[in-house]
Design a protein around this motif. Sequence first.
Motif, PDB file in Angstrom:
ATOM      1  N   ASP A   1     118.510  81.729 104.649  1.00 40.57           N
ATOM      2  CA  ASP A   1     118.006  80.382 104.354  1.00 40.57           C
ATOM      3  C   ASP A   1     118.130  80.111 102.867  1.00 40.57           C
ATOM      4  O   ASP A   1     117.745  80.932 102.027  1.00 40.57           O
ATOM      5  N   THR A   2     118.684  78.944 102.542  1.00 38.72           N
ATOM      6  CA  THR A   2     118.845  78.555 101.140  1.00 38.72           C
ATOM      7  C   THR A   2     118.160  77.224 100.903  1.00 38.72           C
ATOM      8  O   THR A   2     117.785  76.510 101.850  1.00 38.72           O
ATOM      9  N   GLU A   3     118.027  76.865  99.644  1.00 41.54           N
ATOM     10  CA  GLU A   3     117.419  75.572  99.297  1.00 41.54           C
ATOM     11  C   GLU A   3     118.272  74.426  99.813  1.00 41.54           C
ATOM     12  O   GLU A   3     117.753  73.420 100.302  1.00 41.54           O
ATOM     13  N   GLU A   4     119.600  74.601  99.721  1.00 37.21           N
ATOM     14  CA  GLU A   4     120.506  73.553 100.193  1.00 37.21           C
ATOM     15  C   GLU A   4     120.375  73.350 101.701  1.00 37.21           C
ATOM     16  O   GLU A   4     120.349  72.219 102.195  1.00 37.21           O
ATOM     17  N   ARG A   5     120.282  74.466 102.440  1.00 37.82           N
ATOM     18  CA  ARG A   5     120.148  74.369 103.893  1.00 37.82           C
ATOM     19  C   ARG A   5     118.838  73.695 104.279  1.00 37.82           C
ATOM     20  O   ARG A   5     118.783  72.892 105.196  1.00 37.82           O
ATOM     21  N   SER A   6     117.774  74.057 103.564  1.00 35.45           N
ATOM     22  CA  SER A   6     116.473  73.445 103.828  1.00 35.45           C
ATOM     23  C   SER A   6     116.526  71.940 103.579  1.00 35.45           C
ATOM     24  O   SER A   6     115.986  71.142 104.347  1.00 35.45           O
ATOM     25  N   LYS A   7     117.218  71.548 102.506  1.00 38.96           N
ATOM     26  CA  LYS A   7     117.348  70.132 102.170  1.00 38.96           C
ATOM     27  C   LYS A   7     118.137  69.389 103.250  1.00 38.96           C
ATOM     28  O   LYS A   7     117.785  68.283 103.666  1.00 38.96           O
ATOM     29  N   LEU A   8     119.224  70.021 103.718  1.00 37.74           N
ATOM     30  CA  LEU A   8     120.042  69.409 104.767  1.00 37.74           C
ATOM     31  C   LEU A   8     119.258  69.268 106.079  1.00 37.74           C
ATOM     32  O   LEU A   8     119.385  68.273 106.784  1.00 37.74           O
ATOM     33  N   ALA A   9     118.453  70.278 106.371  1.00 38.17           N
ATOM     34  CA  ALA A   9     117.657  70.236 107.603  1.00 38.17           C
ATOM     35  C   ALA A   9     116.644  69.097 107.560  1.00 38.17           C
ATOM     36  O   ALA A   9     116.423  68.395 108.555  1.00 38.17           O
ATOM     37  N   LYS A  10     116.040  68.882 106.387  1.00 35.18           N
ATOM     38  CA  LYS A  10     115.072  67.794 106.241  1.00 35.18           C
ATOM     39  C   LYS A  10     115.759  66.442 106.373  1.00 35.18           C
ATOM     40  O   LYS A  10     115.237  65.514 106.995  1.00 35.18           O
ATOM     41  N   GLU A  11     116.954  66.352 105.767  1.00 28.50           N
ATOM     42  CA  GLU A  11     117.695  65.086 105.850  1.00 28.50           C
ATOM     43  C   GLU A  11     118.124  64.805 107.283  1.00 28.50           C
ATOM     44  O   GLU A  11     118.102  63.666 107.747  1.00 28.50           O
ATOM     45  N   LEU A  12     118.490  65.864 108.000  1.00 28.13           N
ATOM     46  CA  LEU A  12     118.872  65.720 109.407  1.00 28.13           C
ATOM     47  C   LEU A  12     117.702  65.219 110.243  1.00 28.13           C
ATOM     48  O   LEU A  12     117.849  64.319 111.078  1.00 28.13           O
ATOM     49  N   ALA A  13     116.512  65.786 110.010  1.00 25.93           N
ATOM     50  CA  ALA A  13     115.318  65.351 110.741  1.00 25.93           C
ATOM     51  C   ALA A  13     115.006  63.897 110.439  1.00 25.93           C
ATOM     52  O   ALA A  13     114.626  63.119 111.327  1.00 25.93           O
ATOM     53  N   SER A  14     115.184  63.499 109.168  1.00 23.21           N
ATOM     54  CA  SER A  14     114.920  62.113 108.766  1.00 23.21           C
ATOM     55  C   SER A  14     115.886  61.159 109.459  1.00 23.21           C
ATOM     56  O   SER A  14     115.497  60.081 109.927  1.00 23.21           O
ATOM     57  N   LEU A  15     117.162  61.555 109.539  1.00 21.38           N
ATOM     58  CA  LEU A  15     118.161  60.706 110.187  1.00 21.38           C
ATOM     59  C   LEU A  15     117.916  60.596 111.694  1.00 21.38           C
ATOM     60  O   LEU A  15     118.149  59.553 112.292  1.00 21.38           O
ATOM     61  N   ARG A  16     117.453  61.683 112.292  1.00 19.06           N
ATOM     62  CA  ARG A  16     117.116  61.620 113.717  1.00 19.06           C
ATOM     63  C   ARG A  16     115.996  60.627 113.970  1.00 19.06           C
ATOM     64  O   ARG A  16     116.020  59.872 114.942  1.00 19.06           O
ATOM     65  N   GLN A  17     115.002  60.644 113.075  1.00 23.22           N
ATOM     66  CA  GLN A  17     113.887  59.701 113.205  1.00 23.22           C
ATOM     67  C   GLN A  17     114.378  58.271 112.992  1.00 23.22           C
ATOM     68  O   GLN A  17     113.975  57.350 113.713  1.00 23.22           O
ATOM     69  N   GLN A  18     115.268  58.083 112.015  1.00 26.05           N
ATOM     70  CA  GLN A  18     115.821  56.748 111.747  1.00 26.05           C
ATOM     71  C   GLN A  18     116.622  56.243 112.946  1.00 26.05           C
ATOM     72  O   GLN A  18     116.532  55.069 113.312  1.00 26.05           O
ATOM     73  N   ARG A  19     117.398  57.157 113.553  1.00 31.77           N
ATOM     74  CA  ARG A  19     118.185  56.767 114.723  1.00 31.77           C
ATOM     75  C   ARG A  19     117.278  56.324 115.872  1.00 31.77           C
ATOM     76  O   ARG A  19     117.557  55.336 116.560  1.00 31.77           O
ATOM     77  N   GLU A  20     116.179  57.015 116.074  1.00 29.67           N
ATOM     78  CA  GLU A  20     115.241  56.661 117.136  1.00 29.67           C
ATOM     79  C   GLU A  20     114.616  55.291 116.881  1.00 29.67           C
ATOM     80  O   GLU A  20     114.446  54.476 117.798  1.00 29.67           O
ATOM     81  N   GLN A  21     114.293  55.025 115.600  1.00 28.37           N
ATOM     82  CA  GLN A  21     113.724  53.724 115.242  1.00 28.37           C
ATOM     83  C   GLN A  21     114.726  52.604 115.506  1.00 28.37           C
ATOM     84  O   GLN A  21     114.368  51.517 115.976  1.00 28.37           O
ATOM     85  N   LEU A  22     115.997  52.854 115.205  1.00 24.38           N
ATOM     86  CA  LEU A  22     117.040  51.856 115.447  1.00 24.38           C
ATOM     87  C   LEU A  22     117.212  51.606 116.944  1.00 24.38           C
ATOM     88  O   LEU A  22     117.432  50.474 117.378  1.00 24.38           O
TER      89      LEU A  22
END
Length: 205
Positions: A116-137
């Motif tokens: 696990d790296t800082e970059e991977r953690s950041k990407l995982a958070k961004e992925l979760a955010s985009l999933r939530q955004q997609r659901e809202q759309l």
Amino acid sequence: MSKKRGLSVEEKRTRMMEIFFETKDVFQLKDLEKIAPKEKGITSMSVKEILQSLVDDAMVDSDRIGTSNYYWAFPSKALHGRKRKLETLQAQLEESNQKKKHLEQSVEKAKVGRQDTEERSKLAKELASLRQQREQLRVQLDKYKECDPEVVEEIRQANKVAKEAVNRWTDNIFSVKSWAKKKFGFEDSKIDKTFGIPEDFDYID
């Protein structure tokens, strides 16, 4: 006996739009406060709030002439407006899907031979955010589907059938009242009071 469920905000908005689409007329607020409760079951107290929400969403046009505000909405403009909104939402959804796909690929690559790296953690958070955004759309897309002209037409036809049924029962009640007057000599007021018939009971136009 369960209480009758009140109309949701979206049901009120849809029924309010039906008034404009069916009449193709221009109204003042006071006109809608009289029409909406009688024809669409929208309480007069909520008419102003529902109308303003439709104006804010550019589904109903308004203009001030003299000291009065006038409101109108035509099916053609509403259809174009909904199409533009749907196209925008679909474009945003497609963009989110592309970002999600890219991020998933990046996450998969990051997993290979790495801790696990800082970059991977950041990407995982961004992925979760985009999933939530997609659901809202998706929720927004579903909301605008409720205003589809075909759905509005189905509601209009259902209202027409219901109105005809109500008027048939009204005709039956008048027939029974007429028979009671002839048979027993009762006055209209006595019959109405005995059976709880309102004074303004009449056919629905």
